[in-house]
Design a protein around this motif. Sequence first.
Motif, PDB file in Angstrom:
ATOM      1  N   ARG A   1       0.830  -1.219   0.000  1.00  0.00           N
ATOM      2  CA  ARG A   1       0.000   0.000   0.000  1.00  0.00           C
ATOM      3  C   ARG A   1       0.854   1.254   0.000  1.00  0.00           C
ATOM      4  O   ARG A   1       0.556   2.221  -0.697  1.00  0.00           O
ATOM      5  CB  ARG A   1      -0.938   0.006   1.199  1.00  0.00           C
ATOM      6  CG  ARG A   1      -2.091  -0.943   1.016  1.00  0.00           C
ATOM      7  CD  ARG A   1      -3.162  -0.676   2.019  1.00  0.00           C
ATOM      8  NE  ARG A   1      -4.303  -1.523   1.739  1.00  0.00           N
ATOM      9  CZ  ARG A   1      -5.012  -2.113   2.652  1.00  0.00           C
ATOM     10  NH1 ARG A   1      -4.725  -1.950   3.928  1.00  0.00           N
ATOM     11  NH2 ARG A   1      -6.036  -2.859   2.323  1.00  0.00           N
ATOM     12  N   LYS A   2       1.931   1.244   0.786  1.00  0.00           N
ATOM     13  CA  LYS A   2       2.818   2.400   0.862  1.00  0.00           C
ATOM     14  C   LYS A   2       3.470   2.663  -0.500  1.00  0.00           C
ATOM     15  O   LYS A   2       3.530   3.803  -0.968  1.00  0.00           O
ATOM     16  CB  LYS A   2       3.888   2.159   1.924  1.00  0.00           C
ATOM     17  CG  LYS A   2       4.846   3.302   2.099  1.00  0.00           C
ATOM     18  CD  LYS A   2       5.915   2.971   3.114  1.00  0.00           C
ATOM     19  CE  LYS A   2       6.950   4.066   3.132  1.00  0.00           C
ATOM     20  NZ  LYS A   2       8.212   3.620   3.684  1.00  0.00           N
ATOM     21  N   ILE A   3       3.923   1.608  -1.140  1.00  0.00           N
ATOM     22  CA  ILE A   3       4.557   1.730  -2.456  1.00  0.00           C
ATOM     23  C   ILE A   3       3.551   2.262  -3.468  1.00  0.00           C
ATOM     24  O   ILE A   3       3.855   3.178  -4.244  1.00  0.00           O
ATOM     25  CB  ILE A   3       5.141   0.377  -2.911  1.00  0.00           C
ATOM     26  CG1 ILE A   3       6.297  -0.023  -1.984  1.00  0.00           C
ATOM     27  CG2 ILE A   3       5.607   0.439  -4.356  1.00  0.00           C
ATOM     28  CD1 ILE A   3       6.762  -1.461  -2.145  1.00  0.00           C
TER      29      ILE A   3
ATOM     30  N   VAL B   1      -3.797   3.768  -8.556  1.00  0.00           N
ATOM     31  CA  VAL B   1      -2.660   2.844  -8.502  1.00  0.00           C
ATOM     32  C   VAL B   1      -2.932   1.822  -7.418  1.00  0.00           C
ATOM     33  O   VAL B   1      -3.359   2.172  -6.319  1.00  0.00           O
ATOM     34  CB  VAL B   1      -1.338   3.586  -8.188  1.00  0.00           C
ATOM     35  CG1 VAL B   1      -0.182   2.612  -8.086  1.00  0.00           C
ATOM     36  CG2 VAL B   1      -1.053   4.634  -9.235  1.00  0.00           C
ATOM     37  N   SER B   2      -2.671   0.563  -7.725  1.00  0.00           N
ATOM     38  CA  SER B   2      -2.854  -0.493  -6.741  1.00  0.00           C
ATOM     39  C   SER B   2      -1.795  -1.568  -6.918  1.00  0.00           C
ATOM     40  O   SER B   2      -1.380  -1.868  -8.036  1.00  0.00           O
ATOM     41  CB  SER B   2      -4.238  -1.118  -6.878  1.00  0.00           C
ATOM     42  OG  SER B   2      -4.379  -2.180  -5.956  1.00  0.00           O
ATOM     43  N   ALA B   3      -1.382  -2.159  -5.806  1.00  0.00           N
ATOM     44  CA  ALA B   3      -0.428  -3.263  -5.844  1.00  0.00           C
ATOM     45  C   ALA B   3      -1.154  -4.593  -5.668  1.00  0.00           C
ATOM     46  O   ALA B   3      -0.533  -5.623  -5.442  1.00  0.00           O
ATOM     47  CB  ALA B   3       0.629  -3.083  -4.761  1.00  0.00           C
ATOM     48  N   ASP B   4      -2.477  -4.562  -5.789  1.00  0.00           N
ATOM     49  CA  ASP B   4      -3.286  -5.769  -5.686  1.00  0.00           C
ATOM     50  C   ASP B   4      -3.182  -6.554  -6.991  1.00  0.00           C
ATOM     51  O   ASP B   4      -3.317  -5.986  -8.077  1.00  0.00           O
ATOM     52  CB  ASP B   4      -4.735  -5.378  -5.395  1.00  0.00           C
ATOM     53  CG  ASP B   4      -5.628  -6.580  -5.159  1.00  0.00           C
ATOM     54  OD1 ASP B   4      -5.107  -7.648  -4.771  1.00  0.00           O
ATOM     55  OD2 ASP B   4      -6.849  -6.452  -5.366  1.00  0.00           O
ATOM     56  N   SER B   5      -2.984  -7.853  -6.902  1.00  0.00           N
ATOM     57  CA  SER B   5      -2.802  -8.658  -8.110  1.00  0.00           C
ATOM     58  C   SER B   5      -4.055  -8.698  -8.975  1.00  0.00           C
ATOM     59  O   SER B   5      -3.967  -8.803 -10.197  1.00  0.00           O
ATOM     60  CB  SER B   5      -2.365 -10.073  -7.741  1.00  0.00           C
ATOM     61  OG  SER B   5      -3.309 -10.681  -6.904  1.00  0.00           O
ATOM     62  N   LYS B   6      -5.232  -8.595  -8.377  1.00  0.00           N
ATOM     63  CA  LYS B   6      -6.478  -8.595  -9.155  1.00  0.00           C
ATOM     64  C   LYS B   6      -6.534  -7.360 -10.066  1.00  0.00           C
ATOM     65  O   LYS B   6      -6.937  -7.454 -11.223  1.00  0.00           O
ATOM     66  CB  LYS B   6      -7.693  -8.624  -8.242  1.00  0.00           C
ATOM     67  CG  LYS B   6      -8.998  -8.645  -9.010  1.00  0.00           C
ATOM     68  CD  LYS B   6     -10.145  -9.007  -8.126  1.00  0.00           C
ATOM     69  CE  LYS B   6     -11.450  -8.932  -8.848  1.00  0.00           C
ATOM     70  NZ  LYS B   6     -11.717 -10.015  -9.735  1.00  0.00           N
TER      71      LYS B   6
END
Length: 96
Positions: A38-40, A59-64
């Motif tokens: 989340r921070k990234i 922006v999201s780091a979630d794989s979905k």
Amino acid sequence: MEALIKEDSRIKNAVVLIHEDRLIAGLRVNTFERFHKRKIAKEVAKELEKQYPDLKVTVSADSKVLLETNKLIEQENKKNFTKKMKKLSALVKEET
């Protein structure tokens, strides 16, 4: 934008889609950075908002999100494209 993502050693893979007034980015972080996803994502979002002040940045780091953004890019039929991007943005906001 490409340089921003390539220079960040914490990011393993990224998919970025720009359509009309929206920018969606899905990130895959390195294994050891997964606890800071989340921070990234927040930091990358801030940088992209600086570079593209006229776009709505998600922006999201979630794989979905990464997979769905990739599907949108590969999609031949551009019908309902904006609607699908809004839905994806709503999914990211829901996750937080």
